[in-house]
Design an enzyme around this catalytic site. Structure first.
Site, PDB file in Angstrom:
ATOM      1  N   GLU A 192     -26.316 -21.221  29.297  1.00 61.81           N
ATOM      2  CA  GLU A 192     -25.617 -22.373  29.877  1.00 61.81           C
ATOM      3  C   GLU A 192     -24.254 -22.009  30.475  1.00 61.81           C
ATOM      4  O   GLU A 192     -23.952 -22.432  31.599  1.00 61.81           O
ATOM      5  CB  GLU A 192     -25.481 -23.495  28.840  1.00 61.81           C
ATOM      6  CG  GLU A 192     -26.753 -24.266  28.572  1.00 61.81           C
ATOM      7  CD  GLU A 192     -27.684 -23.577  27.578  1.00 61.81           C
ATOM      8  OE1 GLU A 192     -27.310 -22.504  27.064  1.00 61.81           O
ATOM      9  OE2 GLU A 192     -28.766 -24.108  27.313  1.00 61.81           O
ATOM     10  N   HIS A 198     -29.693 -32.322  18.961  1.00 63.80           N
ATOM     11  CA  HIS A 198     -30.324 -32.738  20.215  1.00 63.80           C
ATOM     12  C   HIS A 198     -30.326 -34.252  20.367  1.00 63.80           C
ATOM     13  O   HIS A 198     -31.149 -34.811  21.058  1.00 63.80           O
ATOM     14  CB  HIS A 198     -31.772 -32.228  20.280  1.00 63.80           C
ATOM     15  CG  HIS A 198     -31.895 -30.734  20.333  1.00 63.80           C
ATOM     16  ND1 HIS A 198     -31.719 -29.942  19.229  1.00 63.80           N
ATOM     17  CD2 HIS A 198     -32.133 -29.900  21.376  1.00 63.80           C
ATOM     18  CE1 HIS A 198     -31.868 -28.673  19.566  1.00 63.80           C
ATOM     19  NE2 HIS A 198     -32.120 -28.614  20.869  1.00 63.80           N
TER      20      HIS A 198
END
Lengths: 339, 327
Positions: free
Chosen positions: B60, B129
Site C-alpha cells: 500500500e 477489516h
C-alpha cells in the site's frame, strides 16, 4: 445520581403491568436486590427488585396503576433530599394563590440571597441554585418577559424547555405588568473616573445612585419639556431592600454634594435602582403609571447596563429613547454635566 | 428512473471519467481481472487495458506513493485501497505528502489524486477489516473527504472528486455495495461541500453520515408513528463541511443528534456536535447529542458486532427522549 425504575418486561407478550403494591415507601432507603414492588401481568404476579442503591425519591405510578412496559414508575436517587411528591410537582397553582415575590433574572440568583430564599420544589435542581433551562428556553423567556425563577417557584419541572416557556407566558405576563424597556451600555471607566475625581476635588465619596438621580432628573427634564417643570421627585431604591426608600427632589438643580435625602410618602416620578454592587443583570420593577425606572447594572468588565423601564401611553417610546440616550450620554461623559 | 447498485455507480463514474480524460488511471490490489474482492471494477480492464487499470503488489505505501508522484506530474490517479483499515499503511504518503505538497510548493504543484476506500462494520470481518476511519483523514488540512450515502451520491461525488485538483479520500460503505438507488443515466456531478436534506422535519435533526442515513431514515419512520417529525441532513462530504445547511436545520428543529459509524470519541460526530453548540447555541432546546460506534475494536462475534455500531432502535430511543424533554 438518580436512576429511573421502569416497568420491566416479565413475559414475552407482555406490554404493560399492574403495580399491585409498593414494598417501599417514598423516601425509604433502598438496596439493589431489595423487593421494590409487586407487579401483575396477564400470566402471573411477580416481585420486582431494585437495581440500584439509594433512596426511593419519587413514585410516579401508585399501586393499582396499569403501566406500559418501559415507562418510568419510580426514581431511586443517591440523595435522600430529592424526594418528590409527584402530585405537588405536577399541579398547576390555582389562580387565587398569591403571586410569589418578584424575582430577578434567573441566572444570577445566588443561593442564600434574599431573592432566592424560597426553596423551589422542582425535582431536578442544580446544586448551586441555578435554574436549569435550555438555551432556547432562556432566550424565549427573555423575549417574552417570562421569569423562569417565578416558573421554578411555582413548581415547574426543570430543566425548562421552549414549550414550558410558551405555556408559562400567559400566567406570568402579569408580572412586570407590561413595562417597556429601553437599554443602553455605557463605559464603566467614565463613571469610576468621575467618582474618583469628585473624591479628589471635593473630598466627597458620592454614591452612584445619587449621581444617577441627578443625571436622570436632568435628562428627563431636558427631553420631557414643560411636563416636568414642576417638582421632580426621584426615589432611590435598592433591589434587595424594597421597603427602604429614600428620595431626592429636583436633584438636577442641586449640587451633587448638597443633595438632601428625604423620606417621602408619595411615589416619585423617577425610580433609581443601582444594581452595580450585585450580580444582577436585569430587573423589571413594578411601576405606577407615569413612573419611569432607571436600572443600572454591570453589563461586562468594561460596560455598565442602563435600562429605562416605562409604560405607555403615559410615556411614549420616542421620549423613552430620547431620555435613555440623553442619560447614556451623561453617564459616558459625566464631567459635561457640570458645565 | 433506473435503479443501479452502489457498486455499479462507482464503476460507471470511473469509466465515464476515464473515457473523458486520458490522464486518469487506476491502481491497487486485485483491481484488474479480479475487479476487486467486491467486484466493483469488473469490466474496466477490458475497456481501458492494463496500462490504465494497474494491478499492484501488496504494498500500500508503495502504490500510494506512486500515485502522489504521478499526480504531481500531470496524471490523475485513482488509488483503490481494498479496505479502509489499510489507511494506516498509507498515512505518510497521504497526510505528509499528498496533503501538503500544494502548500509547500507555494502552489506550484497540485496533487489531483483520489483515494477510494471503504468503511463499515457488521460484515463479520473482524477488528482489522471493519473500521470507519474517515475521522483520521478529516483531521488533516489539505485533504477532502467524501462520504456517499447511496449509489446516487457515490457516482456524483466520485466524479467530482476525480475532477478536483486536490487529494480527495472517498469512503464507500462496504455493506452498501449491493444497495440500489435511483441514478440518472445522463451525466451529473455532486459538488463537494454541499449537504443534502434527505428528509424534512420539524422536531429533531439527524445529521447522518454515509450508511447512517439509512439508519436515520428507519428511526425517523419509527418516530413518525409516535407523531415526532425528524429531519435528516446528509453532509455528503465532511471536508469541506456544509455547516450552513446543518445549522439552518438545527435552528429550525432546536435539537440535533449526529449519527456516524466512526468511534464516538474524538470523531467527526464530535466535531459536528461542537460546531452546532458553538454556532446554534441559543436555538437549542435539548443537549447536542451524538452516536457513534462504541470505543472498542469492532468484535468478530456477530452478536457483539451488531451492538457496537448505531442502530435505528437506539437512534429512535434517544431522539424520542430528547423530543419529550427527558434529557
Amino acid at each position: 445520581m438518580a436512576n429511573d425504575v421502569t416497568m420491566p418486561q416479565l413475559g414475552m407478550t407482555q406490554d404493560s403491568g399492574i403495580i399491585v403494591s409498593w414494598a417501599k415507601a417514598l423516601g425509604d432507603a433502598v438496596k439493589a436486590g431489595d423487593v421494590l414492588m409487586e407487579v401483575e401481568t396477564d400470566k402471573a404476579t411477580m416481585e420486582v427488585e431494585a437495581l440500584h442503591d439509594g433512596f426511593l425519591t419519587e413514585i410516579r405510578s401508585p399501586a393499582g396503576s396499569d403501566v406500559p412496559v418501559g415507562d418510568v414508575v419510580a426514581v431511586i436517587s443517591s440523595n435522600a433530599g430529592d424526594v418528590v411528591e409527584t402530585k405537588a410537582a405536577n399541579d398547576t397553582p390555582s389562580p387565587e394563590e398569591a403571586e410569589p415575590p418578584l424575582l430577578p433574572e434567573e441566572e444570577k440568583v445566588k443561593p442564600g440571597s434574599q431573592m432566592s430564599s424560597e426553596k423551589s420544589p422542582s425535582p431536578i435542581l442544580a446544586t448551586d441554585g441555578k435554574i436549569l433551562a435550555s438555551p432556547k428556553a432562556k432566550l424565549e423567556a427573555r423575549r417574552r418577559g417570562v421569569n423562569l425563577a417565578v416558573l421554578a417557584h411555582k413548581g415547574g419541572v426543570q430543566p425548562f424547555h421552549y414549550a414550558d416557556v410558551v405555556r408559562a407566558e400567559v400566567t406570568s405576563s402579569t408580572i412586570g405588568s407590561g413595562n417597556l424597556v429601553v437599554s443602553a451600555k455605557v463605559p464603566r471607566k467614565s463613571m469610576t473616573a468621575f467618582q474618583n475625581w469628585l473624591a479628589d476635588e471635593l473630598g466627597a465619596q458620592l454614591d452612584v445612585s445619587i449621581i444617577l438621580a441627578s443625571f436622570a432628573s436632568g435628562a428627563l427634564r431636558s427631553c420631557g419639556g414643560a411636563d416636568f417643570d414642576e417638582m421632580l421627585q426621584c426615589d432611590i431604591k435598592s433591589a434587595s431592600q424594597s421597603d427602604e426608600q429614600m428620595s431626592v427632589v429636583d436633584a438636577d438643580y442641586e449640587g451633587l454634594t448638597t443633595q438632601q435625602m428625604v423620606g417621602a410618602e408619595t411615589h416619585g416620578k423617577l425610580i433609581i435602582y443601582d444594581l452595580t454592587k450585585t450580580g444582577l443583570t436585569g430587573f423589571s420593577p413594578s411601576l405606577q403609571p407615569n413612573q419611569i425606572a432607571v436600572v443600572l447594572t454591570v453589563a461586562s468588565k468594561k460596560k455598565l447596563g442602563l435600562h429605562c423601564h416605562y409604560s405607555e401611553p403615559e410615556f411614549s417610546t420616542d421620549r423613552a429613547l430620547a431620555f435613555t440616550s440623553d442619560l447614556a450620554g451623561r453617564l459616558s461623559e459625566p464631567l459635561r454635566n457640570l458645565l | 428512473m433506473r435503479e443501479i447498485t452502489l457498486s455499479q455507480a462507482v464503476n460507471e463514474a470511473i469509466a465515464e471519467e476515464m473515457r473523458r480524460d486520458e490522464t486518469i488511471f487506476l491502481l491497487g490490489e486485485d483491481v484488474a481481472e479480479a475487479g476487486t474482492p467486491f467486484k466493483i471494477l469488473s469490466g474496466l480492464v477490458e475497456e481501458f487495458g492494463t496500462d490504465r487499470i494497474i494491478d499492484t503488489p501488496i504494498s500500500e505505501p508503495g502504490f500510494a506513493g506512486i500515485a502522489v508522484g504521478a499526480a504531481m506530474t500531470g496524471s490523475r490517479p485513482i488509488v483503490d485501497l481494498m479496505f479502509g483499515d489499510f489507511l494506516f499503511l498509507v498515512m505518510d504518503q497521504l497526510c505528509n505528502q499528498a496533503a501538503k505538497t500544494h502548500y509547500m510548493s507555494g502552489g506550484k504543484l497540485n496533487v489531483p489524486m483520489v483515494l477510494r476506500t471503504n468503511m463499515g462494520a457488521t460484515r463479520r470481518s473482524a477488528a482489522q477489516h471493519s473500521q470507519s476511519l474517515h475521522t483520521l483523514v478529516a483531521h488533516i488540512p489539505g485533504l477532502k473527504v467524501a462520504m456517499p450515502s447511496s449509489a446516487y451520491e457515490a457516482k456524483g461525488l466520485l466524479k467530482s472528486a476525480i475532477r478536483d485538483n486536490n487529494p480527495v479520500v472517498i469512503f464507500e460503505d462496504k455493506l452498501m455495495y449491493q444497495d440500489k438507488a435511483e441514478v440518472p443515466e445522463e451525466e451529473f456531478l455532486i459538488p463537494l461541500g454541499q449537504a443534502h436534506v434527505k428528509r424534512e422535519g420539524s422536531d429533531i435533526t439527524f445529521v447522518a453520515i454515509s450508511s447512517m442515513v439509512q439508519i436515520a431514515e428507519s428511526a425517523a419512520d419509527m418516530l413518525a408513528a409516535d407523531g415526532i417529525s425528524a429531519e435528516i441532513v446528509d453532509p455528503r462530504t465532511i471536508v469541506p463541511l456544509d455547516e450552513e445547511t446543518i445549522l439552518n436545520s438545527v435552528k429550525k428543529t432546536s435539537r440535533v443528534l449526529v449519527v456516524d459509524e466512526g468511534h464516538q470519541s474524538f470523531g467527526v460526530s464530535a466535531e459536528i456536535a461542537a460546531r452546532v453548540a458553538e454556532k446554534a447555541f441559543y436555538y437549542l432546546d435539548s443537549p447536542v447529542m451524538r452516536m457513534g460506534a462504541m470505543d472498542v475494536p469492532i468484535p468478530f462475534s456477530p452478536a457483539l458486532e451488531d451492538l457496537t455500531v448505531p442502530t435505528a432502535e437506539r437512534v429512535y430511543e434517544l431522539a424520542r427522549q430528547a423530543v419529550r424533554g427527558e434529557i
